[in-house]
Structures are given as structure tokens and as C-alpha cells.
Design an enzyme around this catalytic site. Sequence first.
Site, PDB file in Angstrom:
ATOM      1  N   SER A 155       0.825  -1.211   0.000  1.00 45.93           N
ATOM      2  CA  SER A 155       0.000   0.000   0.000  1.00 45.93           C
ATOM      3  C   SER A 155       0.859   1.261   0.000  1.00 45.93           C
ATOM      4  O   SER A 155       1.961   1.279   0.556  1.00 45.93           O
ATOM      5  CB  SER A 155      -0.878  -0.008   1.260  1.00 45.93           C
ATOM      6  N   TYR A 207      -2.506   5.726  -4.438  1.00 52.23           N
ATOM      7  CA  TYR A 207      -3.658   6.636  -4.363  1.00 52.23           C
ATOM      8  C   TYR A 207      -3.368   7.851  -5.241  1.00 52.23           C
ATOM      9  O   TYR A 207      -2.222   8.323  -5.297  1.00 52.23           O
ATOM     10  CB  TYR A 207      -3.875   7.096  -2.916  1.00 52.23           C
ATOM     11  N   THR A 262      -5.870   2.638  -6.778  1.00 53.21           N
ATOM     12  CA  THR A 262      -7.112   2.510  -6.007  1.00 53.21           C
ATOM     13  C   THR A 262      -7.968   3.756  -6.229  1.00 53.21           C
ATOM     14  O   THR A 262      -7.518   4.879  -5.992  1.00 53.21           O
ATOM     15  CB  THR A 262      -6.799   2.327  -4.511  1.00 53.21           C
ATOM     16  N   LYS A 278      -8.240  -0.612  -9.013  1.00 55.53           N
ATOM     17  CA  LYS A 278      -8.852  -1.317  -7.876  1.00 55.53           C
ATOM     18  C   LYS A 278      -9.988  -0.473  -7.286  1.00 55.53           C
ATOM     19  O   LYS A 278      -9.800   0.727  -7.034  1.00 55.53           O
ATOM     20  CB  LYS A 278      -7.786  -1.560  -6.799  1.00 55.53           C
ATOM     21  N   HIS A 302     -13.251  -2.104  -1.187  1.00 58.66           N
ATOM     22  CA  HIS A 302     -12.311  -1.732  -0.139  1.00 58.66           C
ATOM     23  C   HIS A 302     -12.617  -2.504   1.156  1.00 58.66           C
ATOM     24  O   HIS A 302     -12.464  -1.988   2.264  1.00 58.66           O
ATOM     25  CB  HIS A 302     -12.370  -0.222   0.125  1.00 58.66           C
TER      26      HIS A 302
END
Length: 416
Positions: free
Chosen positions: A139, A162, A188, A285, A309
Site C-alpha cells: 500500500s 492513491y 485505487t 482497484k 475496499h
Amino acid sequence: MSLFVSLFARQLLRDLQQAPGRARARRTDVGRAARCGTVAELRAAARREVPGAVFDFADGGAEDEVTLRANVDDLAALRIAPRMLAGSAEIDLSTTVLGRRLAVPLIGAPTGLTGMLHPRGELAIARALDRAGSFYTLSTLGSTSIEELAREVPGPSWFQLYLWRDRGIVRDLVQRAQASGYGALVVTVDVPRLGSRERDRRNSFGVPPRLTPRLLADSLRRPRWTARTLRDPRVTAASITTVRQGTAADPASLVNYINGQFDPAVSWADLAWARAEWPGPLLVKGILRADDARRAVDEGADGIIVSNHGGRQLDTAVSAIAALPAVVDEVGADAEVLMDGGIRRGTDVVKALAQGARACLVGRALLYGLAAGGDAGAERALTILVGELRLALALAGCDAVADVDRSLLDATTLRR
Ligand SMILES: Cc1cc2nc3c(=O)[nH]c(=O)nc-3n(C[C@H](O)[C@H](O)[C@H](O)COP(=O)(O)O)c2cc1C
């Protein structure tokens, strides 16, 4: 109040002095993990091992947690129609994802601040996946940095990104992931703002944890977690602190910085920007609709991860397994479709594969293992899921993952 805190602190110190050393802690991790035979048992062990607020951070979802439960319940509601007298001594669990051969159709989902559950964090999960013949997705908010994970774990991982406002930092992350040899970028798209995690609010839980009387009391009851975390704190977003000089020393400013980065106006143009920045395979995603999947593929995505999520963003959003078939039908011929959300059993994986997923990403099941027993716990979670998957395929009359298709699901449960 200060007397209260100092009494707690004194008790905490006494408990910590009795906490086991590293080698013994590892042995007890192994024993604790070995006693768990299901993901549900790992979850229960995790709950006993870490403070309640930390457990809730990982376990919880948004608002009433309708979607969190639906991810699990909708998988359970599908029924398998097993084929008989189709036995085979060997079950082949291997698959390919974006041209890469995996021994099992399971990939590590990106989870932020994983080190809060256990300082081994992402490293433990990524190592366990590597040993199982698969890999991890780090992440943006990982408690292990891009460089450390690449150094410590063989085989390319994926990097999750992100689309934050500060394009300088986003570009820096993308370039570092590329320089460190990450195999794909996972963008994401379901966090234009953070969802409302009500357990965290009720627990007054922030990142990094603030020392409230309640957390102190909880820590006293979890001396192993407290000793580990004090010895080796990994409660920050490691890839961000390395570029945000000064934020490591001031964690509160890091939290404010991150919260201010989610962009409510994030758009398809931002995805196109990421596509242009990253030369390798790119997956999107957080897609739950066929038309969004088509648009993402038109923008150059090589893969779609159907996901809500883990029920942490929009509550009452459709479950991942319910959203999957329409996305597969729309873009399955042009892109690879993966899914995550609710994978707790081997049969869950069978059902996701039957509905057209190439592989499943696994979030909480691995986090429960990690929290329950560090490296041994993460490995145990995978062993359990892989063993259950092998058994489920054998009992369903499939000798390979490649044999699984929609005809393996009972049609009456497909039409709900
Ligand atoms: C504690 C926690 C942190 C997460 N952090 C991230 C993240 O940083 N980026 C991301 O794309 N998804 C994140 N997710 C979502 C997971 O990648 C995944 O979609 C979800 O956990 C799948 O559901 P499952 O937990 O039921 O397997 C997080 C999930 C959890 C439980």
C-alpha cells in the site's frame, strides 16, 4: 488525570518487564498460530492478541458495516454444484496473472499501516506469500517502505497507489516503485474521501494511536503486543515519511497531511495521468460497475480489481462477489479481472473463480494471521486458505483451477 496516567504507566512497565524476549515471543507466535485451524480462529486469536482499538481498525468497516458483512454473506449464499466421479490425485492450484505464473490464485491485498498489528507487518505477509508461490501488493500507506519490501522479499511485488492531490509525491512514489522493480501498479479509485469508520471514532482511534486512558488500559492487557510495539514501532506510513522530511518526527502532521491528500474531485483524467506515468502493467482497484470497468480499460488498464475496499468506504455498496459477473462479462475478453472482499474460506475462492475472477486478493484473513502470530500467523492463514481451496476443488470434482467455471455454481443461487 496525570495520577491516573502515571499509575497505568507504572503497571505497564511492570508487565513489560515480564513480557517474553524475542526468541521466546517467536516460539509462542508459532504455537499460537499452529493452534488455529480456520481463518475465524485466527481472527479470534488476533482479537486476544492486540488492543481492541487496533483490532477494530483492521476488522471494522464503514457505518453499519452492511457491505462488510455482505462481502462474506453473499459468498456464503452461493452454492457449489459439485461434479462427481471426476476424481484426481493431484489438484493443480496454479494460474497466471498478467503473464506471471502463480502457484496459488491468491495475492496479498494492499493494507495500510499493517505494522500496527505486528511490527513484522508487510514483510511477514509478503514473505508468506512468496513461500506459497505468489506475491504481495504494498500500500501507499504501508508501514514498510517501497525500498525495504523490495530488498527483503524476493520476486516482484505490486505497488498500490492513491491519486493524491500532491502530484509531486505521487510521481515520486511511482518512480520509486519502478526503480525498485515492482511488477504492476494498482491504482485505487474508491477513496475520493475516507469512509466513515465508526468503530475508530468510538474508540477515539487515530493513526498513529494516541495514548488515551482506554488504549493504555487495553495495552496493559496485551503486554506482548505492547512490548513488541515499543521495541520496534512501525505505526507510520514508511514510504511517505521518507519524502516528507520532518513528518517522521511529528506523526500528527503526517496524519493531517495524508487526510488532506485524498482528492474529492479525483477523475478519469487522473487515471489517464497515472497511466502515462507508469510504463508497466496497471490495474484499477475499487470498481463495482461494468461501465466503470469498460472506461478503465479504455483508459489503458490491463486489469480490474472488483472491490469495495473490504466494506470500508461506501456502506451498503454492492458486495464484491455480486458485482463481479457483470464486470467479467463486460471486459473479461480485454483485461484480467480480479476480486477481493470477504475471502475467509477456500470455498470463497472457488466461487470467485467460478464467477470469472482470475485470482483473489486477500486482506483481513492475512491481517488476522499476522496479528495472531507474526510471520508464523501470516503463513498459517495462507496454509489454511490453500488447504481449504485444494479440498474444495477435490470435493467439487475439479483437478485444476483452470477447470472452474460458472457451471460449478448452482444456478438457483446465482439468480437471487
Ligand atoms: C486495515 C485495512 C487497511 C486497508 N488499506 C488499504 C490501502 O491502503 N489501500 C487499498 O487500496 N486498500 C486498502 N484496504 C482494502 C484491501 O486492499 C482490500 O480491498 C480488502 O481488505 C478486501 O477485503 P477483505 O479484507 O475482506 O479480504 C485495506 C483494508 C484493511 C482491512
